[in-house]
Design a protein around this motif. Sequence first.
Motif, PDB file in Angstrom:
ATOM      1  N   ALA A 176     115.382  41.901  59.469  1.00 27.39           N
ATOM      2  CA  ALA A 176     115.638  42.305  58.095  1.00 27.39           C
ATOM      3  C   ALA A 176     117.063  41.942  57.671  1.00 27.39           C
ATOM      4  O   ALA A 176     117.298  41.473  56.536  1.00 27.39           O
ATOM      5  N   GLY A 226     113.801  47.393  55.999  1.00 27.43           N
ATOM      6  CA  GLY A 226     113.860  46.789  54.671  1.00 27.43           C
ATOM      7  C   GLY A 226     114.761  47.546  53.733  1.00 27.43           C
ATOM      8  O   GLY A 226     115.499  46.965  52.932  1.00 27.43           O
ATOM      9  N   TRP A 251     108.103  40.752  52.274  1.00 26.05           N
ATOM     10  CA  TRP A 251     108.555  41.365  53.538  1.00 26.05           C
ATOM     11  C   TRP A 251     107.351  41.983  54.221  1.00 26.05           C
ATOM     12  O   TRP A 251     106.526  42.612  53.540  1.00 26.05           O
ATOM     13  N   PRO A 252     107.106  41.794  55.528  1.00 23.92           N
ATOM     14  CA  PRO A 252     108.015  41.260  56.551  1.00 23.92           C
ATOM     15  C   PRO A 252     107.653  39.819  56.954  1.00 23.92           C
ATOM     16  O   PRO A 252     107.031  39.633  58.013  1.00 23.92           O
ATOM     17  N   GLN A 253     107.922  38.894  56.138  1.00 28.88           N
ATOM     18  CA  GLN A 253     107.634  37.510  56.484  1.00 28.88           C
ATOM     19  C   GLN A 253     108.422  37.097  57.730  1.00 28.88           C
ATOM     20  O   GLN A 253     109.605  37.366  57.845  1.00 28.88           O
ATOM     21  N   ARG A 260     117.273  38.184  57.141  1.00 27.09           N
ATOM     22  CA  ARG A 260     116.608  37.802  55.905  1.00 27.09           C
ATOM     23  C   ARG A 260     117.461  38.186  54.696  1.00 27.09           C
ATOM     24  O   ARG A 260     117.622  37.412  53.743  1.00 27.09           O
ATOM     25  N   LEU A 278     115.968  45.334  51.007  1.00 26.58           N
ATOM     26  CA  LEU A 278     114.701  44.707  50.666  1.00 26.58           C
ATOM     27  C   LEU A 278     113.738  45.745  50.101  1.00 26.58           C
ATOM     28  O   LEU A 278     112.548  45.777  50.419  1.00 26.58           O
ATOM     29  N   THR A 295     110.446  42.171  49.034  1.00 22.99           N
ATOM     30  CA  THR A 295     110.531  40.708  49.116  1.00 22.99           C
ATOM     31  C   THR A 295     111.854  40.332  49.742  1.00 22.99           C
ATOM     32  O   THR A 295     112.837  41.087  49.718  1.00 22.99           O
ATOM     33  N   THR A 296     111.896  39.122  50.312  1.00 20.94           N
ATOM     34  CA  THR A 296     113.116  38.604  50.894  1.00 20.94           C
ATOM     35  C   THR A 296     113.988  38.010  49.801  1.00 20.94           C
ATOM     36  O   THR A 296     113.607  37.980  48.619  1.00 20.94           O
TER      37      THR A 296
END
Length: 921
Positions: free
Chosen positions: A731, A771, A787-789, A734, A776, A780-781
Amino acid sequence: MIPRERAFSDAHEKTGADRATEDAPEGWRGTQSDILDAEFRSLESCLPNLSSEALAALHRLRVLCGEQAAALDELAVQGEALNEEIQDLGDLIWALPIPILKLDHKAQVQGWNRAARALFPVKESESRAAVLARVLSRTQMAELLGRIQGMPAIVRPEEGGPDDGPAPQILILAAENGAMLRLRVHLVPESPGTGLLSRLWWMMLTPEATPDPRVPDLVRFLLDSNSDEISVTDASGRVFVANRAFAQKRRRSLSEIEGRHRDQFMSALDALHNEQLDAQVRATRASVSVDQRLDVAVDTTRGLPAAERWARVRTEKRPLFNDMGEMVGVVTQSRDITEDLRVREAERLADKVFEQSSDAIALTDPDLRILRVNPAFELIAGFVFAQLRGHSLESMIALESGGGPPDPDMEPGQSPVRALLQTHGNWSGEVMVRRSDGLTVACWTRIGRLRDSAGRELGFVAMFSDLTLLRQAQADNERLAYYDQLTGLPNRRFVIERISERIGLSKRSGERFTLLFVDLDQFKSVNDSLGHETGDLLLMSVANRLRLEFAGQDFAARIGGDEFIILLGDADAEAAETRALALLEQLAHPIDLPGLRQYRPAATIGIACYGSHGDTRDALLRNADLAMYSAKMSKRPVMVYEPRMGKEASRELDLRNALVGAAERDELVLHFQPLFDLRDRSINGCEALLRWNRPGHELILPGVFLPIAARAGLMPELDRWVLDKAVGVLARWRAAGLLRDDWVLSVNQNARSLAVPEWCAALETSLARAGRLAGLEGGTTAAGAPWPQGLQIELTEDILADGATGSIATLHRMRAMGVALGIDDFGTGYSSLAYLSRLPATMLKIDASFVRDIDRGGNARMIVEAIVGLAKKFGFTTLAEGIETDAEAAALAEMGCDSGQGFVLSPPVGQEEFETRFLRR
């Protein structure tokens, strides 16, 4: 001078002498002879010319009449004397102090004396004849008429006097001063008249005999001696007699009660209640009985339980009649029956206890002959009471152990039970009761002597407790204590005792024995994936095979879970190893289990021999266990204990103890190894790898401590720590914009950790927290990706067998959250295409064992090509680990493998170094 009212002169008639006297010349009185002479001389003077014959006849008539006149003169003299006697008798009767009355057949007064007139005063306007009807009651008058009209006209001497026969009548009259008079009636007929209507009777009234002056005191003494409350009320409700108990209950003296109405010394409600009951008695002329529950006075309740602060009183009211049958009052008697009721209730409860007791009870006479038994005794003995009454209890029981040594004082033929009772009076012990069907029942018996309050012997009471259920429970407890409930094999406690016995036997005889420690392989996987019922069936099947294989001198037991112990008699290490291998062959015969057909059980066996590998019970068990674990670690089916195994066990124990709480002590760290594209060597991700920074030691790699953590059950705790830390790092990277969209962070997790229901919830919590901390919040990033891509969970291939049933649902939920799934070490374990098709995997990782020497061709190359081809068919990406040379990397790229990982690019490094070398350049 006799008064004119004198009763007894009125009824007399005048005599002939009286009439003659009245007819004589005035002033002259003579006898009848003189009058006759005068009459005859007058006749002769009137008849001068009579013949001699007529004169002679007249002379004879004169003589005859003269004789009669003389007789009449004599009668007149006697009559005069009789009149004087009657006159004297009348004067006497008149003056007598006893009331005397002359009555006709209707009991009407025809005459009376002075005492009677005084007793029954008559007014001028009243008739003397009806005085009795006015004074006497109807009952007394009816009885008097009955006696008059039923009395015979003549009472002969031989028939007795007038008072003989029925009891004399008693008249009860009220005197002018209010006193009650009791007079006895005496009836005598005046004349022997033949007709009832013309007959008269004399009635004399005499006082009843005066009672003994001590009688009232005796009556009072008897009343006061009675503990019941007694009172007598008259028709007006006034209490004219009461005893001391009645007065004490009301805290009054007798003088405050007698002669008073109830409402003057008791509450209005109680007085009204008593008056109503008295009225009922007077109306029915019959007794009335009522029971009342009364509260006990306050000063008597001190120290009493609440249930005893009341009293039950029974009150009986009876009519009181006088001698004439008239009801003159109501006698009230109240008795406190509280204790009687309590005793009766206690007796009833005692009888209920006797009848409903689960213990068999028999009552006997002093000679032990049965007087009474309860239903429980009938049930134990198999006889009904009618068959038992009068029979000897001794004939039905026998001492279980003979009752101890014989009593030297016991008489010949005397039973031990009777001898013990005569000696001690009471006895308890175990006996056998002979049933009607010839069987015996073991009972614990208590026999006690019964005596009354005077100490006289009444008999015996015998109580029997059936020990059948207790013996059964003892047997059940023994089975529970010494046998495994699932398999029926001896348990750990039993085998420990048996090892101790074998050690003792070996010390005495020198006989050898060997201990085999058996642990089933993959049992937990079967149990967790197919359920406990299937696991239990597997254990029972293995136990049956062990039971058949080892019998007689040999001994098999289950000591817990999937572990078994086998004792082999007279066997050395070599023979024991041979038997162990033969056992594994027997166990490997296929069996069908629910959901798992033709399953072949496998096991690992450790061997320890008595003497060579230990001479105590604990040493043998410990060393056989160490040999079994060593065999599992070395992937061998059977191993005999060696001393080095003890050192390895000590080292493992040390690591296990130190590993507990390592996360809380911040001793764990993550290292990261880059993942790269095999086509251009570009970095497309990394794998988070756990390290243990144990104080005082070098950095410990996971291959050293993770197997120990798995055996100690610490993997869920470690996996959760790794997952939480890795998600936080991803996190932050990102949020800082250090990663491309296709960047992947792989995190290893144990399949058993995923089987825990809370694992998925813990992942969601970690993602949300990471996040939020990384900014986050919108989900989304920085590049706009959800998230959590980039998060990927790696599971070993064991998931296909170990946790498929419990974990597949968790994996699908994880994929729904956007987390990728990779299968680690693919091709080294349980490769099942059926299970692989069910898993939501995205990547297959080729194990390093296949990568080595891949550039030289051979089987390794074909396996890798097969894995890559399989992955492409399923739509998975592939990643090869353990790449150490450029040639290996080139060969993998040529075969179509997508990504690589290994020392060819970089070993795992700390977070800061990784960021510097691969993210911030």
